[in-house]
Write an enzyme that holds these catalytic residues in place. Structure first.
Site, PDB file in Angstrom:
ATOM      1  N   ASP A   1       4.523  97.219  93.169  1.00  0.00           N
ATOM      2  CA  ASP A   1       3.235  97.718  93.656  1.00  0.00           C
ATOM      3  C   ASP A   1       3.378  99.240  93.717  1.00  0.00           C
ATOM      4  O   ASP A   1       4.494  99.772  93.714  1.00  0.00           O
ATOM      5  CB  ASP A   1       2.891  97.109  95.023  1.00  0.00           C
ATOM      6  CG  ASP A   1       1.404  97.216  95.307  1.00  0.00           C
ATOM      7  OD1 ASP A   1       0.903  96.457  96.148  1.00  0.00           O
ATOM      8  OD2 ASP A   1       0.739  98.055  94.663  1.00  0.00           O
TER       9      ASP A   1
HETATM   10  C1  GLC Z   1      -2.472  99.176  95.429  1.00  0.00           C
HETATM   11  C2  GLC Z   1      -2.537  97.667  95.550  1.00  0.00           C
HETATM   12  C3  GLC Z   1      -2.355  96.944  94.241  1.00  0.00           C
HETATM   13  C4  GLC Z   1      -2.968  97.777  93.128  1.00  0.00           C
HETATM   14  C5  GLC Z   1      -2.126  99.029  92.997  1.00  0.00           C
HETATM   15  C6  GLC Z   1      -2.702  99.995  91.945  1.00  0.00           C
HETATM   16  O1  GLC Z   1      -1.771  99.724  96.493  1.00  0.00           O
HETATM   17  O2  GLC Z   1      -1.691  97.046  96.526  1.00  0.00           O
HETATM   18  O3  GLC Z   1      -3.005  95.665  94.362  1.00  0.00           O
HETATM   19  O4  GLC Z   1      -2.963  97.040  91.909  1.00  0.00           O
HETATM   20  O5  GLC Z   1      -1.973  99.718  94.228  1.00  0.00           O
HETATM   21  O6  GLC Z   1      -3.951 100.456  92.361  1.00  0.00           O
END
Ligand code: GLC
Length: 744
Positions: free
Chosen positions: A263
């Protein structure tokens, strides 16, 4: 004859020449692993390191020297996110990236229709391809453990079997377009509060029986090419580099051959990233939503710090090559595929899919006196009330926020449909909730400012309600902070902005009051007995107004079923009854230990154990017609371990209009060595019937459906003994029962 020989020779020559100039790794007719080996042999150390971490906010490097393109990811689960600047969260200001917003995944789950899930994934894959994206960061399948979780609207409810049956076809549909799924957030990311610092403590049975199955289905049935590690910790390891969840369960036990993506900002350590399962590092230097060092990509944990460890001799390239192989396999499934579909955007097919999924996901919770559908032959005046009738919801909520080509809000959809039949439609605001009309640089263009007092707003609505034949109130949550939004859990179970007072006031002056709740979570409904009808409207996206109007006016017969229990009050939820949400902060460490004390008893499993009475049960949903289930028949009364058993049940549409019913099969293990839930969903089938038509629904299950996870033996066990199949149309409506025995 001579001509044939010559043309054969020419063809043969061409093939040899092609083979000679086309390297093996680009030869799509060659076996995948051979292509990977060939490519591996050509990469330098720097090239290997360059492809296992981001180079911009949403892209990672290819290998230009070898003709390998940049790899582009994009949020999100409900539509393709608008493009941002290279190294910023802010908008790139593109004018060609307005998309179709498909319904939130809770709505998809409420369809109980795997075909809709596949159609959803395929349409999203077409939009992603057209936008030049190689991976969609979704779908999300975290289990709804608490109605406070800010991101439940992005997920598929409380039951692992339902989520499993829907995530696999979604992934297959998406990947059929050459776009990788990145199923998230693996795992145990069941609330947003303290999401970066929560260490989840959960017993192995709940882990394997409740929280992992949907991810396992995404891998083993959906063949997902990507999995996103979650921010939180499990057994004190961050889940973006976690030996238990990634090395042992995902890669060793499940055989996952794809890429583990962090993430954004979920990686925290180089050696843990090397050793504990991370393959592709994104978003470091941010906490996923804020800023970090500019152009820090060379300082990513799997960038120069990793190279320095190799140069010092602390590591060889064994771990690196394992990561690189997975990333190359991902490339060969996406960017190195010559004939990937070109995709399409904002097509009539995509709007039709969004509308039909929305229609099938809308849940008719209550319909006293057949208040619905609105009969335009007799109803002459309809009053629409509520901010959620006019507020765009595709903007906001966090990383799943979108920039849409269009969004039909409920008032516009309902008004145009009713006025087509000569019905007069009026509107009253009713309440003012959140007038912000932008997120992350995307603006809705709406001006929702209204300076009237609550009393004035209610007075206006009540006075108009007196004159209306039907009143439709659109309320609920709105994807603002603490109202169904990433990073912000809800702080109360009740409706915000004093909506209850508006509903009560309207109910006093008009008996034919319909409440449409737009949310991704259950909410308190103290006025439930004082309104005629209640509809769960979800976040339906671009076609919100059309889908809701279709159902409210009866052009579509609702067939949605709740994908989660609708508790009467918060303490009816295990996570809150046992008081361990959101966990306890450690004394001198920014870590919260959150113990899932309810264990396997999540959702209706808790309802059965604690004998609570929900407002509406898991699997509940009404129709404008009626159905009757006949006597079920089982293909056997005794089965051996490897056998399957089929339950056949006649379903008749006993009403006056066509409709769909979802036959649900729950299994109860009448005697087991380990404690088990009273019943668990193990099969379902949606069936469409004309008035008077009867269909024979067959649901087949095997030993998996009878098994529990034995945490002493660390394996699934189908224990011989007596079982009972409970069949019906909701978890609290299972009239058909059949006992059977599993032998040794
Ligand atoms: C965010 C989210 C994830 C997302 C990523 C990119 O923090 O937790 O679901 O795909 O960052 O935006």
């Amino acid at each position: 004859m001579k001509r044939t020989v010559i043309s054969f020779a020419v063809a043969l020559l061409a093939i040899v020449a092609y083979a000679a100039v086309t390297p093996l790794y680009l030869d799509e007719s060659a076996p995948l692993e051979q292509r990977i080996n060939d490519l591996m042999s050509r990469l330098t150390l720097d090239e290997k390191l360059s492809i296992i971490h981001a180079q911009s906010k949403f892209s990672s490097a290819g290998v230009p020297r070898l003709g390998i393109p940049t790899f582009w990811t994009s949020d999100g689960p409900h539509g393709v996110r608008p493009d941002v600047l290279w190294d910023e969260w802010e908008q790139a200001g593109a004018t060609n990236d307005s998309c179709v917003a498909f319904p939130a995944l809770t709505c998809l789950a409420a369809t109980w229709n795997p075909d809709m899930a596949r159609r959803y994934g395929l349409a999203l894959g077409e939009e992603a391809r057209y936008r030049g994206k190689d991976m969609i960061l979704g779908p999300g399948v975290n289990i709804c453990r608490t109605p406070f979780n800010g991101r439940n609207f992005e997920y598929m409810g409380e039951d692992p079997y339902l989520a499993s049956q829907l995530v696999a076809p979604y992934v297959q549909g998406l990947q059929s377009q050459g776009v990788a799924a990145c199923v998230k957030h693996y795992a145990l990311n069941n609330n947003e509060l303290f999401r970066h610092t929560t260490n989840v403590i959960v017993d192995d049975r709940a882990l394997h029986e409740i929280y992992l199955p949907a991810f396992k289905a995404a891998v083993q049935q959906g063949h997902a090419w990507g999995i996103m590690g979650s921010y939180n910790l499990y057994k004190n390891y961050h889940n973006c580099h976690n030996p238990y969840l990634l090395n042992n369960i995902l890669k060793r036990d499940w055989g996952f051959d794809g890429v583990v993506v962090s993430d954004w900002g979920g990686a925290h350590d180089t050696e843990q990233s090397i050793n504990y399962g991370l393959d592709l590092e994104f978003g470091t230097w941010t906490d996923g939503l804020s800023e970090g060092a500019k152009n820090a990509y060379d300082d990513y944990y799997l960038a120069l710090p990793y190279k320095r460890l190799i140069e010092k001799g602390k590591y060889g390239t064994k771990e690196l090559d394992e990561k690189v192989r997975r990333v190359l396999r991902l490339f060969m499934r996406t960017t190195l595929r010559d004939h990937r579909p070109r995709g399409s955007m904002c097509s009539a097919e995509h709007y039709a899919a969004a509308r039909e999924i929305g229609c099938e996901g809308i849940v008719l919770l209550q319909n006293k006196g057949e208040a619905l559908p609105i009969n335009t032959a007799t109803v002459k005046r309809v009053l629409v009330v509520g901010e959620n009738a006019i507020k765009m919801m595709t903007v906001g909520g966090g990383s799943s926020s979108l920039k849409v080509q269009r969004e039909i809000v409920p008032l516009d959809g309902l008004k145009s449909r009713l006025e087509r039949d000569g019905v007069i439609v009026d509107y009253a605001r009713g309440y003012v909730g959140d007038t912000i009309s932008s997120y992350n640089g995307v603006t809705t263009g709406q001006n929702l400012e209204d300076n009237r007092t609550s009393a004035q707003l209610i007075e206006e609505a009540v006075n108009k309600a007196r004159e209306a034949d039907v009143v439709v109130f659109f309320g609920g949550l709105n994807k603002r902070h603490h109202q169904d939004a990433e990073e912000y859990d809800r702080e109360s179970y009740g409706l915000p902005y004093a909506q209850d007072a508006v509903i009560e006031a309207l109910a006093k002056v008009n008996k034919r009051l319909v409440v449409v709740n737009i949310s991704g979570n259950a909410v308190a409904m103290p006025w439930r007995d004082r309104v005629a009808a209640i509809v769960q409207g979800w976040y339906i996206g671009s076609e919100t107004g059309h889908a809701l109007a279709d159902v409210l006016v009866g052009d579509a017969n609702p067939s949605g079923k709740l994908p989660y229990t609708w508790p009467e009050k918060l303490t009816d939820v295990g996570a809150h009854a046992l008081g361990d949400y959101p966990g306890t902060k450690r004394d001198n460490e920014d870590i919260w230990d959150e113990e899932y004390r309810e264990g396997i008893y999540v959702g209706y499993r808790w309802v059965d154990k604690a004998k609570t009475k929900p407002a509406f049960a898991f699997g509940h949903g009404l129709s404008y017609t009626t159905f009757k289930l006949g006597k079920p028949v089982a293909s056997a009364t005794r089965i051996a371990q490897g056998d399957s058993i089929t339950f056949t049940i006649p379903v008749t549409n006993t009403g006056r209009r066509a409709g769909a019913e979802v036959v649900q099969l729950y299994i109860s293990d009448l005697k087991s060595s380990l404690e088990r839930p009273l019943k668990e969903l193990k099969g379902f089938q949606k069936v469409y019937l004309e008035p008077g038509q009867t269909a024979m629904v067959n649901i087949t299950i095997g030993r998996d459906a009878l098994s529990y996870y034995d945490d002493q033996r660390s394996e699934w066990v189908a224990e011989p003994g007596d079982f009972e199949a409970l069949i019906g149309t909701a978890s609290d409506n299972l009239p058909a029962r059949i006992k059977f025995t599993l032998t040794e």
